[in-house]
Design a protein around this motif. Structure first.
Motif, mmCIF file in Angstrom:
data_model
loop_
_atom_site.group_PDB
_atom_site.id
_atom_site.type_symbol
_atom_site.label_atom_id
_atom_site.label_comp_id
_atom_site.label_asym_id
_atom_site.label_seq_id
_atom_site.Cartn_x
_atom_site.Cartn_y
_atom_site.Cartn_z
ATOM 1 N N HIS A 153 33.166 43.046 38.467
ATOM 2 C CA HIS A 153 34.506 42.447 38.543
ATOM 3 C C HIS A 153 34.454 41.045 39.157
ATOM 4 O O HIS A 153 35.405 40.617 39.798
ATOM 5 N N ARG A 154 33.341 40.362 38.954
ATOM 6 C CA ARG A 154 33.147 39.059 39.606
ATOM 7 C C ARG A 154 34.196 38.021 39.210
ATOM 8 O O ARG A 154 34.380 37.020 39.906
ATOM 9 N N SER A 155 34.891 38.244 38.104
ATOM 10 C CA SER A 155 35.911 37.277 37.670
ATOM 11 C C SER A 155 37.111 37.248 38.610
ATOM 12 O O SER A 155 37.922 36.321 38.563
ATOM 13 N N GLY A 156 37.231 38.270 39.451
ATOM 14 C CA GLY A 156 38.298 38.246 40.446
ATOM 15 C C GLY A 156 39.266 39.390 40.297
ATOM 16 O O GLY A 156 39.037 40.343 39.545
ATOM 17 N N GLY A 157 40.365 39.291 41.042
ATOM 18 C CA GLY A 157 41.394 40.312 40.974
ATOM 19 C C GLY A 157 41.216 41.384 42.034
ATOM 20 O O GLY A 157 40.290 41.359 42.854
ATOM 21 N N HIS A 158 42.124 42.352 41.992
ATOM 22 C CA HIS A 158 42.130 43.395 43.018
ATOM 23 C C HIS A 158 40.859 44.237 42.983
ATOM 24 O O HIS A 158 40.377 44.691 44.027
ATOM 25 N N ASP A 159 40.299 44.464 41.801
ATOM 26 C CA ASP A 159 39.098 45.295 41.713
ATOM 27 C C ASP A 159 37.929 44.681 42.478
ATOM 28 O O ASP A 159 37.139 45.396 43.101
ATOM 29 N N LEU A 160 37.819 43.351 42.433
ATOM 30 C CA LEU A 160 36.774 42.675 43.185
ATOM 31 C C LEU A 160 37.000 42.841 44.682
ATOM 32 O O LEU A 160 36.072 43.123 45.444
ATOM 33 N N ILE A 161 38.237 42.686 45.103
ATOM 34 C CA ILE A 161 38.568 42.814 46.525
ATOM 35 C C ILE A 161 38.301 44.234 47.004
ATOM 36 O O ILE A 161 37.730 44.452 48.078
ATOM 37 N N ALA A 162 38.703 45.218 46.202
ATOM 38 C CA ALA A 162 38.484 46.620 46.573
ATOM 39 C C ALA A 162 36.991 46.925 46.674
ATOM 40 O O ALA A 162 36.548 47.643 47.584
ATOM 41 N N ALA A 163 36.195 46.379 45.763
ATOM 42 C CA ALA A 163 34.752 46.607 45.793
ATOM 43 C C ALA A 163 34.123 45.963 47.020
ATOM 44 O O ALA A 163 33.239 46.549 47.663
ATOM 45 N N ASP A 164 34.563 44.753 47.360
ATOM 46 C CA ASP A 164 34.059 44.065 48.548
ATOM 47 C C ASP A 164 34.397 44.875 49.801
ATOM 48 O O ASP A 164 33.569 45.046 50.707
ATOM 49 N N LEU A 165 35.615 45.378 49.858
ATOM 50 C CA LEU A 165 36.028 46.202 50.991
ATOM 51 C C LEU A 165 35.146 47.440 51.107
ATOM 52 O O LEU A 165 34.661 47.776 52.194
ATOM 53 N N ASP A 166 34.889 48.100 49.988
ATOM 54 C CA ASP A 166 34.046 49.296 49.998
ATOM 55 C C ASP A 166 32.628 48.966 50.444
ATOM 56 O O ASP A 166 31.981 49.764 51.137
ATOM 57 N N PHE A 167 32.146 47.796 50.060
ATOM 58 C CA PHE A 167 30.796 47.368 50.449
ATOM 59 C C PHE A 167 30.679 47.312 51.972
ATOM 60 O O PHE A 167 29.743 47.860 52.567
ATOM 61 N N HIS A 168 31.634 46.657 52.612
ATOM 62 C CA HIS A 168 31.576 46.493 54.068
ATOM 63 C C HIS A 168 31.854 47.803 54.801
ATOM 64 O O HIS A 168 31.217 48.093 55.825
#
Length: 272
Positions: A153-168
């Motif tokens: 989801h590197r193009s952006g949007g909520h899915d990218l943010i949710a994935a980043d959150l899950d990573f941390h």
């Protein structure tokens, strides 16, 4: 003195909370937000319960429960023969879910997220180190899965943010430290909010941001504890720089129309 008394006893005008199935929570949110945005300062006496009840069209029982809720979160203190007063700031439970959400609404966004990064920088590099030292197949799978979603989801949007959150959050969980895991849950909403702005701040550097996340993942996977700590520190520093860059662009964009208007007025006044 009369002016001060009138100011502290009158309910200061703001929209009343919506009255639904949870009037206590709605009232607590409305009053708590006014404390956090400085409408009511530490040490100041709040209006009486009856005044809040009239303002919110709520029962005194609902108001009383809301006041107790705020006291439990450290925002209020009761003083005999005085009533409810705003507690000193150092007593506010800023890690409470509700208080964090109200603080997010009441505080200038850049300062809120910058303060959050101070906490993250104190915690997350060490969490990455601990995750590398005690890595397990289960936690590595979770971290890797979150990173793969970021790539997808590197193009952006909520899915990218949710994935980043899950990573941390996965890294905090990988420490097998209940306090760190609980901290991630507590500041979940604030992290999600901050990620939205840091990814916007990244602008054309999203690939580099992904590479930094990958470096953290690979260091944890290989058990390179010091490298994991260093890469997480670098990632957070870059994220904060991106954040400040984003807000600088916002301020310049907001100031541009005003500057243009001033130049036009100046040109008109200096014409022969």
């Amino acid at each position: 003195m009369q002016h001060k008394s009138a100011r502290t006893t009158a309910v200061r005008s703001k929209p009343a909370p919506a009255q639904g199935k949870r009037p206590r929570i709605d009232i607590a949110r409305a009053i708590g937000s006014r404390i956090l945005d400085g409408t009511y300062a530490p040490g100041e006496v709040l209006p009486k319960e009856a005044e809040w009840g009239r303002s919110f069209s709520a029962s005194r029982t609902a108001v009383r429960e809301a006041i107790k809720t705020l006291a439990g979160k450290g925002l209020l203190a009761s003083r005999p023969k005085v009533g409810s007063t705003v507690a000193p700031r150092h007593r506010w439970n800023m890690l409470d879910r509700d208080v964090l959400a109200w603080h997010l609404e009441a505080t200038p966004i850049e300062k809120f997220v910058s303060d959050l990064f101070v906490l993250r920088r104190m915690v997350e590099p060490m969490a990455a180190r601990l995750a590398a030292e005690g890595r397990s197949a289960e936690t590595l799978t979770r971290i890797a899965a979150a990173y793969e979603r970021m790539e997808r989801h590197r193009s952006g949007g909520h899915d990218l943010i949710a994935a980043d959150l899950d990573f941390h959050l996965a890294i905090l969980a990988a420490t097998d430290n209940h306090f760190l895991t609980s901290l991630g849950s507590l500041i979940h909403t604030s992290l999600e909010f901050s990620f939205k702005y840091t990814w916007q701040g990244a602008a054309g550097m999203k690939v580099e941001r992904l590479h930094r996340h990958r470096a953290v993942l690979l260091a944890i996977r290989s058990g390179a504890a010091r490298a994991a700590e260093r890469h997480m520190t670098d990632l957070l520093d870059q994220s904060l720089d991106d954040l400040h860059r984003f807000f600088t662009r916002q301020r310049r964009a907001a100031a541009a129309p005003a500057d243009k208007t001033m130049r036009q007025k100046s040109h008109v006044h200096t014409r022969p």
